[in-house]
Design a protein around this motif. Sequence first.
Motif, PDB file in Angstrom:
ATOM      1  N   SER A  17       0.827  -1.208   0.000  1.00  0.00           N
ATOM      2  CA  SER A  17       0.000   0.000   0.000  1.00  0.00           C
ATOM      3  C   SER A  17       0.860   1.256   0.000  1.00  0.00           C
ATOM      4  O   SER A  17       1.827   1.360   0.748  1.00  0.00           O
ATOM      5  CB  SER A  17      -0.918   0.005   1.219  1.00  0.00           C
ATOM      6  N   GLY A  18       0.514   2.198  -0.871  1.00  0.00           N
ATOM      7  CA  GLY A  18       1.191   3.482  -0.909  1.00  0.00           C
ATOM      8  C   GLY A  18       2.414   3.532  -1.804  1.00  0.00           C
ATOM      9  O   GLY A  18       3.022   4.591  -1.948  1.00  0.00           O
ATOM     10  N   ILE A  19       2.788   2.420  -2.427  1.00  0.00           N
ATOM     11  CA  ILE A  19       3.920   2.438  -3.356  1.00  0.00           C
ATOM     12  C   ILE A  19       3.550   3.298  -4.560  1.00  0.00           C
ATOM     13  O   ILE A  19       2.454   3.198  -5.083  1.00  0.00           O
ATOM     14  CB  ILE A  19       4.296   1.001  -3.789  1.00  0.00           C
ATOM     15  N   LYS A  20       4.480   4.118  -4.972  1.00  0.00           N
ATOM     16  CA  LYS A  20       4.254   4.998  -6.123  1.00  0.00           C
ATOM     17  C   LYS A  20       5.172   4.579  -7.263  1.00  0.00           C
ATOM     18  O   LYS A  20       6.240   4.021  -7.043  1.00  0.00           O
ATOM     19  CB  LYS A  20       4.517   6.452  -5.750  1.00  0.00           C
ATOM     20  N   CYS A  21       4.762   4.871  -8.487  1.00  0.00           N
ATOM     21  CA  CYS A  21       5.535   4.560  -9.678  1.00  0.00           C
ATOM     22  C   CYS A  21       5.991   5.871 -10.305  1.00  0.00           C
ATOM     23  O   CYS A  21       5.167   6.618 -10.852  1.00  0.00           O
ATOM     24  CB  CYS A  21       4.692   3.743 -10.665  1.00  0.00           C
ATOM     25  N   GLY A  22       7.267   6.163 -10.185  1.00  0.00           N
ATOM     26  CA  GLY A  22       7.786   7.419 -10.730  1.00  0.00           C
ATOM     27  C   GLY A  22       7.071   8.608 -10.123  1.00  0.00           C
ATOM     28  O   GLY A  22       6.956   8.728  -8.906  1.00  0.00           O
ATOM     29  N   PHE A  23       6.520   9.463 -10.984  1.00  0.00           N
ATOM     30  CA  PHE A  23       5.819  10.657 -10.515  1.00  0.00           C
ATOM     31  C   PHE A  23       4.325  10.427 -10.327  1.00  0.00           C
ATOM     32  O   PHE A  23       3.598  11.348  -9.984  1.00  0.00           O
ATOM     33  CB  PHE A  23       6.050  11.816 -11.498  1.00  0.00           C
ATOM     34  N   LYS A  24       3.873   9.192 -10.553  1.00  0.00           N
ATOM     35  CA  LYS A  24       2.450   8.879 -10.396  1.00  0.00           C
ATOM     36  C   LYS A  24       2.111   8.763  -8.906  1.00  0.00           C
ATOM     37  O   LYS A  24       2.959   8.450  -8.080  1.00  0.00           O
ATOM     38  CB  LYS A  24       2.114   7.562 -11.101  1.00  0.00           C
ATOM     39  N   SER A  25       0.861   8.978  -8.585  1.00  0.00           N
ATOM     40  CA  SER A  25       0.439   8.915  -7.176  1.00  0.00           C
ATOM     41  C   SER A  25       0.098   7.493  -6.742  1.00  0.00           C
ATOM     42  O   SER A  25      -0.258   7.270  -5.588  1.00  0.00           O
ATOM     43  CB  SER A  25      -0.770   9.830  -6.952  1.00  0.00           C
ATOM     44  N   THR A  26       0.218   6.531  -7.644  1.00  0.00           N
ATOM     45  CA  THR A  26      -0.096   5.140  -7.350  1.00  0.00           C
ATOM     46  C   THR A  26       0.851   4.249  -8.153  1.00  0.00           C
ATOM     47  O   THR A  26       1.764   4.734  -8.800  1.00  0.00           O
ATOM     48  CB  THR A  26      -1.585   4.833  -7.672  1.00  0.00           C
ATOM     49  N   SER A  27       0.652   2.942  -8.057  1.00  0.00           N
ATOM     50  CA  SER A  27       1.448   1.965  -8.797  1.00  0.00           C
ATOM     51  C   SER A  27       0.606   0.713  -8.974  1.00  0.00           C
ATOM     52  O   SER A  27      -0.466   0.578  -8.380  1.00  0.00           O
ATOM     53  CB  SER A  27       2.716   1.614  -8.017  1.00  0.00           C
ATOM     54  N   CYS A  28       1.098  -0.218  -9.761  1.00  0.00           N
ATOM     55  CA  CYS A  28       0.368  -1.480  -9.924  1.00  0.00           C
ATOM     56  C   CYS A  28       0.246  -2.236  -8.592  1.00  0.00           C
ATOM     57  O   CYS A  28      -0.828  -2.730  -8.274  1.00  0.00           O
ATOM     58  CB  CYS A  28       1.029  -2.342 -11.004  1.00  0.00           C
ATOM     59  N   PRO A  29       1.313  -2.311  -7.765  1.00  0.00           N
ATOM     60  CA  PRO A  29       1.147  -2.955  -6.461  1.00  0.00           C
ATOM     61  C   PRO A  29       0.108  -2.254  -5.591  1.00  0.00           C
ATOM     62  O   PRO A  29      -0.697  -2.903  -4.914  1.00  0.00           O
ATOM     63  CB  PRO A  29       2.539  -2.879  -5.839  1.00  0.00           C
ATOM     64  N   ASP A  30       0.105  -0.923  -5.598  1.00  0.00           N
ATOM     65  CA  ASP A  30      -0.880  -0.153  -4.833  1.00  0.00           C
ATOM     66  C   ASP A  30      -2.286  -0.410  -5.368  1.00  0.00           C
ATOM     67  O   ASP A  30      -3.243  -0.533  -4.591  1.00  0.00           O
ATOM     68  CB  ASP A  30      -0.532   1.333  -4.919  1.00  0.00           C
ATOM     69  N   GLN A  31      -2.428  -0.524  -6.682  1.00  0.00           N
ATOM     70  CA  GLN A  31      -3.733  -0.802  -7.281  1.00  0.00           C
ATOM     71  C   GLN A  31      -4.218  -2.209  -6.925  1.00  0.00           C
ATOM     72  O   GLN A  31      -5.413  -2.450  -6.832  1.00  0.00           O
ATOM     73  CB  GLN A  31      -3.683  -0.623  -8.796  1.00  0.00           C
ATOM     74  N   LEU A  32      -3.299  -3.141  -6.704  1.00  0.00           N
ATOM     75  CA  LEU A  32      -3.695  -4.484  -6.276  1.00  0.00           C
ATOM     76  C   LEU A  32      -4.436  -4.421  -4.945  1.00  0.00           C
ATOM     77  O   LEU A  32      -5.448  -5.099  -4.756  1.00  0.00           O
ATOM     78  CB  LEU A  32      -2.475  -5.403  -6.170  1.00  0.00           C
ATOM     79  N   ILE A  33      -3.973  -3.582  -4.041  1.00  0.00           N
ATOM     80  CA  ILE A  33      -4.654  -3.408  -2.751  1.00  0.00           C
ATOM     81  C   ILE A  33      -6.070  -2.900  -2.984  1.00  0.00           C
ATOM     82  O   ILE A  33      -7.039  -3.401  -2.404  1.00  0.00           O
ATOM     83  CB  ILE A  33      -3.876  -2.419  -1.847  1.00  0.00           C
ATOM     84  N   LYS A  34      -6.208  -1.928  -3.857  1.00  0.00           N
ATOM     85  CA  LYS A  34      -7.538  -1.373  -4.152  1.00  0.00           C
ATOM     86  C   LYS A  34      -8.427  -2.418  -4.807  1.00  0.00           C
ATOM     87  O   LYS A  34      -9.625  -2.495  -4.514  1.00  0.00           O
ATOM     88  CB  LYS A  34      -7.389  -0.128  -5.019  1.00  0.00           C
ATOM     89  N   ALA A  35      -7.864  -3.262  -5.652  1.00  0.00           N
ATOM     90  CA  ALA A  35      -8.629  -4.344  -6.278  1.00  0.00           C
ATOM     91  C   ALA A  35      -9.128  -5.330  -5.225  1.00  0.00           C
ATOM     92  O   ALA A  35     -10.291  -5.758  -5.253  1.00  0.00           O
ATOM     93  CB  ALA A  35      -7.773  -5.071  -7.314  1.00  0.00           C
ATOM     94  N   MET A  36      -8.267  -5.670  -4.276  1.00  0.00           N
ATOM     95  CA  MET A  36      -8.656  -6.596  -3.215  1.00  0.00           C
ATOM     96  C   MET A  36      -9.747  -5.986  -2.335  1.00  0.00           C
ATOM     97  O   MET A  36     -10.698  -6.669  -1.964  1.00  0.00           O
ATOM     98  CB  MET A  36      -7.434  -6.984  -2.385  1.00  0.00           C
ATOM     99  N   GLU A  37      -9.608  -4.709  -2.003  1.00  0.00           N
ATOM    100  CA  GLU A  37     -10.616  -4.034  -1.181  1.00  0.00           C
ATOM    101  C   GLU A  37     -11.976  -4.053  -1.866  1.00  0.00           C
ATOM    102  O   GLU A  37     -12.994  -4.374  -1.240  1.00  0.00           O
ATOM    103  CB  GLU A  37     -10.190  -2.587  -0.914  1.00  0.00           C
ATOM    104  N   GLU A  38     -11.973  -3.726  -3.152  1.00  0.00           N
ATOM    105  CA  GLU A  38     -13.228  -3.699  -3.888  1.00  0.00           C
ATOM    106  C   GLU A  38     -13.828  -5.108  -4.019  1.00  0.00           C
ATOM    107  O   GLU A  38     -15.038  -5.290  -3.882  1.00  0.00           O
ATOM    108  CB  GLU A  38     -13.001  -3.085  -5.278  1.00  0.00           C
TER     109      GLU A  38
END
Length: 83
Positions: free
Chosen positions: A57-78
Motif C-alpha cells: 500500500s502506498g507504493i508509487k511509480c515514478g511521478f504517479k500517485s499510485t502503482s500497480c502494487p498499490d492498485q492491487l490493494i484497491k482491487a482486493m478491497e473492492e
Amino acid sequence: MAYRYKTKGTCSVYIDVDMDGNVLKNAVFHGGCNGNLQGISALVEGQTYEEIKAKLSGIKCGFKSTSCPDQLIKAMEEAMRNE
C-alpha cells in the motif's frame, strides 16, 4: 471469488483477482510490465489482505500517485466489498 478491477493511473489496464475471504488466491495483471507484475503476483498469492496491504500500500511509480502494487490493494478491497 473472482473479480475484475479497472485500474486507475497505472500502465496496467485491469487486474483479475481471485479471493477466498481475505486471502488472495490469484492475481493477474493485464498491461504494464509483464515480468514484474507476474513476480509480484507470485510473491503475494496465498497471503491475506492485511499482509499484502502492509507491504504494498502506498507504493508509487515514478511521478504517479499510485502503482500497480498499490492498485492491487484497491482491487482486493473492492473485491471484498462486493463479495
